[in-house]
Design an enzyme around this catalytic site. Structure first.
Site, PDB file in Angstrom:
ATOM      1  N   GLU A 324       0.911  -1.065   0.038  1.00 19.07           N
ATOM      2  CA  GLU A 324       0.040  -0.022  -0.013  1.00 19.07           C
ATOM      3  C   GLU A 324       0.853   1.316  -0.062  1.00 19.07           C
ATOM      4  O   GLU A 324       0.436   2.152   0.427  1.00 19.07           O
ATOM      5  CB  GLU A 324      -0.932  -0.114   1.205  1.00 19.07           C
ATOM      6  CG  GLU A 324      -2.058  -0.984   1.133  1.00 19.07           C
ATOM      7  CD  GLU A 324      -3.001  -1.241   2.222  1.00 19.07           C
ATOM      8  OE1 GLU A 324      -4.177  -1.185   2.006  1.00 19.07           O
ATOM      9  OE2 GLU A 324      -2.701  -0.828   3.358  1.00 19.07           O
TER      10      GLU A 324
HETATM   11  C1  ACM Z   1      -2.324  -5.179   3.821  1.00 16.87           C
HETATM   12  O1  ACM Z   1      -3.544  -5.868   4.101  1.00 16.87           O
HETATM   13  N1  ACM Z   1      -2.236  -3.961   3.274  1.00 16.87           N
HETATM   14  C2  ACM Z   1      -1.288  -6.101   3.609  1.00 16.87           C
END
Ligand code: ACM
Length: 715
Positions: A324
């Site tokens: 992310e």
């Molecule tokens: C995640 O759920 N960003 C690993």
């Protein structure tokens, strides 16, 4: 009415037990409580009595870990039986109740290629556990303890022959100790529970935007400024690692980078991609602060820090996160964009791969392997990294086709409050896999993930357990072990054992309910009424809670949505009861209808009491008032539907439409929870209006028709 089901099952078992030995075997083999289910199991005739004379003897290899495991098992057996056994081990392998025949110690550092095999033979006179390594003893002793049974003649282990080994070598639970701090005792008790269901990896998510939770002696400012004083000292972490090792569990540390890194930048703003200053993040979501991969000082710090962590954590793997990173701060920094151009890295993903290669060099220098989330996958990375897939089976399989080993976490996000059966049926290598046999070997297993936006040390166990035991079974047992009803039957039994081993998933429930009742209320009836209510609600699923409640890291997690638990057993029972009444051969049975109506009356009274009396002393339940009203109304609807069906009077379309609309309204989440008993009532309502159809249909056709008509609209 729930009791009647129980009596029926008991009678069936009783009658079967009166049959011949063959019958006895069939019944017992269908009804063991083991979780995970062993790869092969055969019950034989007889039982090994568990009496005060219980002793254990070791034949072959022995060491401190093995002896400690035996001691723990004996203490647990004592607690569960109330019997006192002689202290220490027996020297007499001929007469000991349990003989452990072990060939060797297992790896000095718990490893992904550990031999976990065991065989357990129990006869009338003795139990024998035969294993290649101490890890097999650890696994086999848990099975032995799960086999404990009892009747009027006392405690016993049924005679059985078990040969067992895991389907996957990597069976993990990730705990996010960063967003909400989770101290030592949370980890220790959860390690005990993990061992009980044969999980073997504790993955600690140690750094996040919201907290830097491990002591660094080289860069103490990292934990000092990034943690509010809530971090593991290195001594504490060594204690956790040893506690895990004693239970045959690896500890894999995660240091999430280059994104999810705000807490690092509080003390080191110069390593960020924007000037800062930075503060510990208090909210939930995806944030922009990110390390600057073009800054050599970043690698200098990582070299020191990861070197230090490599020495602290003995496991072969270090997890670098990698998830992310949306690259917004990289986009906004011309120097970083120029670096991408100059190095021919194409884009931000290329830059992250460059960063990962640099980090990989540091890990390799320290003798460690890299694991990270899907986002680390990039053609520039070598094949000896492991990918943890939060994106899905597809992403995992794509990695495997390219030659990368991987583990699955998508589908095992226990923070998302899905029912256990959904996790249970999610397979790292599904039946319809397109992977070749060779590629399948690259799928090492999976991990349940306990992200901690919405859990405190008080509530975390109720999100992890018992559902994670079903996930543990998915990782250990053969793929064709997937009977959901049987899973839930065994899950209920294992849940009680985990409660006895110190888990709080049941214990804090009572405390949470008592708190909801109000500051000066201790009356058991009041708390019992609140329990009836909260038993049939669940926290909202997925990421919905964050859209309904405006919380920060400081928000106390003591409200209705925190008391409520996932996967309501009461709601499951209710759905089954309605199913049996609506769809069996003697559907709409009148005497059972009386029970059902009484049941709805009781729920209605519950809703009424909360609205009328209980609220007067309980400000915390104010947000529950709309739900109490809903419960009152849907109970009325349910009771009317049962009356229509049992009396054979067809409900009008108008009645059906009005009540389906009310049910629809009641099904909407409120206060970040939802009533989870609406669907069976919807079926009752539709059946009441459509009951004429039943006359010209088989029971199966009728069930299919009503289920289809009552199916919730796709959102
Ligand atoms: C995640 O759920 N960003 C690993």
């Amino acid at each position: 009415m729930f009791n009647q089901n129980f009596i029926l099952i008991s009678l069936l078992v009783l009658f079967s037990f009166r049959g011949n030995a063959q019958n006895l075997q069939q019944v017992t083999s269908l009804s063991h409580n083991l979780m995970p289910v062993p790869s092969t199991l055969r019950f034989t005739a007889g039982r090994l009595s568990i009496a005060p004379s219980f002793t254990v003897a070791i034949k072959g290899h022995s060491d401190a870990r093995l002896q400690a495991a035996i001691d723990r098992a004996m203490r647990r057996l004592e607690a569960r039986t109330g019997l006192t056994f002689a202290r220490g081990l027996s020297n007499d392998t001929a007469s000991a109740t349990l003989v452990i025949q072990c060939q060797g110690p297992g790896k000095s550092i718990p490893s992904v290629d550990e031999d976990e095999t065991y065989s357990l033979e129990v006869s009338n006179s003795q139990a024998v556990l035969i294993v290649p390594t101490v890890i097999g003893v650890l696994r086999g002793l848990e099975t032995f303890l799960q086999l404990l049974n009892g009747d009027k003649d006392g405690f016993f282990i049924p005679a059985v022959s078990i040969q067992d080994k895991p389907r996957f070598p990597w069976r993990g639970l990730m705990i996010d100790v960063s967003r909400h701090w989770q101290p030592m005792e949370v980890l220790k008790r959860n390690l005990d529970a993990m061992a009980a269901v044969k999980l073997n990896v504790l993955h600690l998510h140690l750094t996040e935007d919201q907290g830097f939770r491990i002591e660094s002696k080289k860069y103490p400012e990292l934990h000092q400024m990034g943690s509010d004083g809530q971090y593991f000292t290195q001594d504490q972490m060594r204690e956790i690692i040893e506690y895990a090792r004693m239970r045959g569990i690896r500890v894999v540390p995660e240091f999430d980078m280059p994104g999810h890194a705000t807490s690092w930048l509080v003390s080191h703003p110069e390593l960020g991609s924007q000037p800062g200053p930075y503060q510990i993040e208090r909210r939930w979501g995806i944030f922009d602060p990110v390390l600057d991969p073009t800054n050599e000082a970043v690698y200098k710090l990582l070299d020191g820090f990861l070197g230090e962590m490599a020495a602290l954590f003995p496991d072969a793997y270090i997890h670098i996160g990698g998830d992310e990173n949306e690259g917004k701060h990289w986009n906004a920094n011309p120097k970083i964009q120029a670096f991408i151009q100059a190095k021919g890295l194409k884009d931000n993903h290329g830059l992250q791969a460059y960063f990962n290669r640099r980090v990989l060099e540091i890990l390799k220098k320290n003798g460690k392997k890299m694991i990270g989330w899907d986002e680390i996958l990039h053609p520039d990375l070598p094949k000896d990294i492991v990918v943890q897939s939060w994106r899905g089976q597809q992403s995992l399989a794509e990695g495997a086709k390219k030659g990368y080993a991987g583990i699955l976490s998508n589908g095992y996000y226990i923070d998302l409050i899905q029912p256990g059966w959904q996790h249970y049926l999610n397979d790292p290598i599904p039946e319809n896999t397109t992977l070749t046999a060779e590629e399948q070997k690259l799928i090492l297993g999976g991990e349940a993930t306990m992200w901690s936006e919405w859990v405190s040390p008080d509530t975390i166990d109720s999100r992890i357990w018992p559902r994670t035991a079903a996930i543990a079974e998915r990782f250990w047992s053969p793929r064709d072990v997937k009977d959901v009803d049987d899973m839930y039957r065994r899950l209920a039994a294992i849940s009680v054992q985990l409660d006895g081993y110190g888990m709080l998933h049941e214990k804090t429930y009572g405390a949470m309910l008592r708190r909801l009742a109000g500051p000066l209320v201790s009356d058991e009836n009041t708390v019992g009424t609140i329990k009836k209510f909260v038993d049939i609600i669940e926290p909202v699923k997925g990421y919905k809670r964050g859209t309904m409640q405006n919380a920060t890291q400081f928000t106390p997690l003591t409200r209705l949505a925190d008391a409520a638990r996932p996967d309501s057993a009461r709601a499951r029972d209710f759905a089954k009861t309605i199913d049996a009444w609506l769809y069996s051969q003697d559907a709409f049975n009148k005497s059972r209808a009386v029970d059902l109506k009484n049941h709805f009356t009781d729920w209605q009274r519950t809703g009424g009491l909360i609205e009328g009396e209980i609220i007067k002393s309980s400000p915390l339940l104010t947000e529950a008032l709309p739900l109490a009203r809903d419960l009152y109304e849907i109970s009325d609807i349910g009771r009317d539907a049962v009356e229509y069906l049992s009396s054979g009077v067809v409900a009008t379309d108008e009645w059906k439409r009005t009540n389906l609309a009310l049910l629809e309204k009641a099904a909407q989440p409120k206060a970040a929870v939802e009533l989870v008993v609406i669907q069976p009532i919807r079926e009752l309502v539709i059946a009441a209006a459509e009951q004429e159809k039943r006359k010209s249909m088989t029971a199966t056709e009728w069930k299919k028709t009503i289920k289809e008509m009552a199916a919730p609209k796709k959102q």
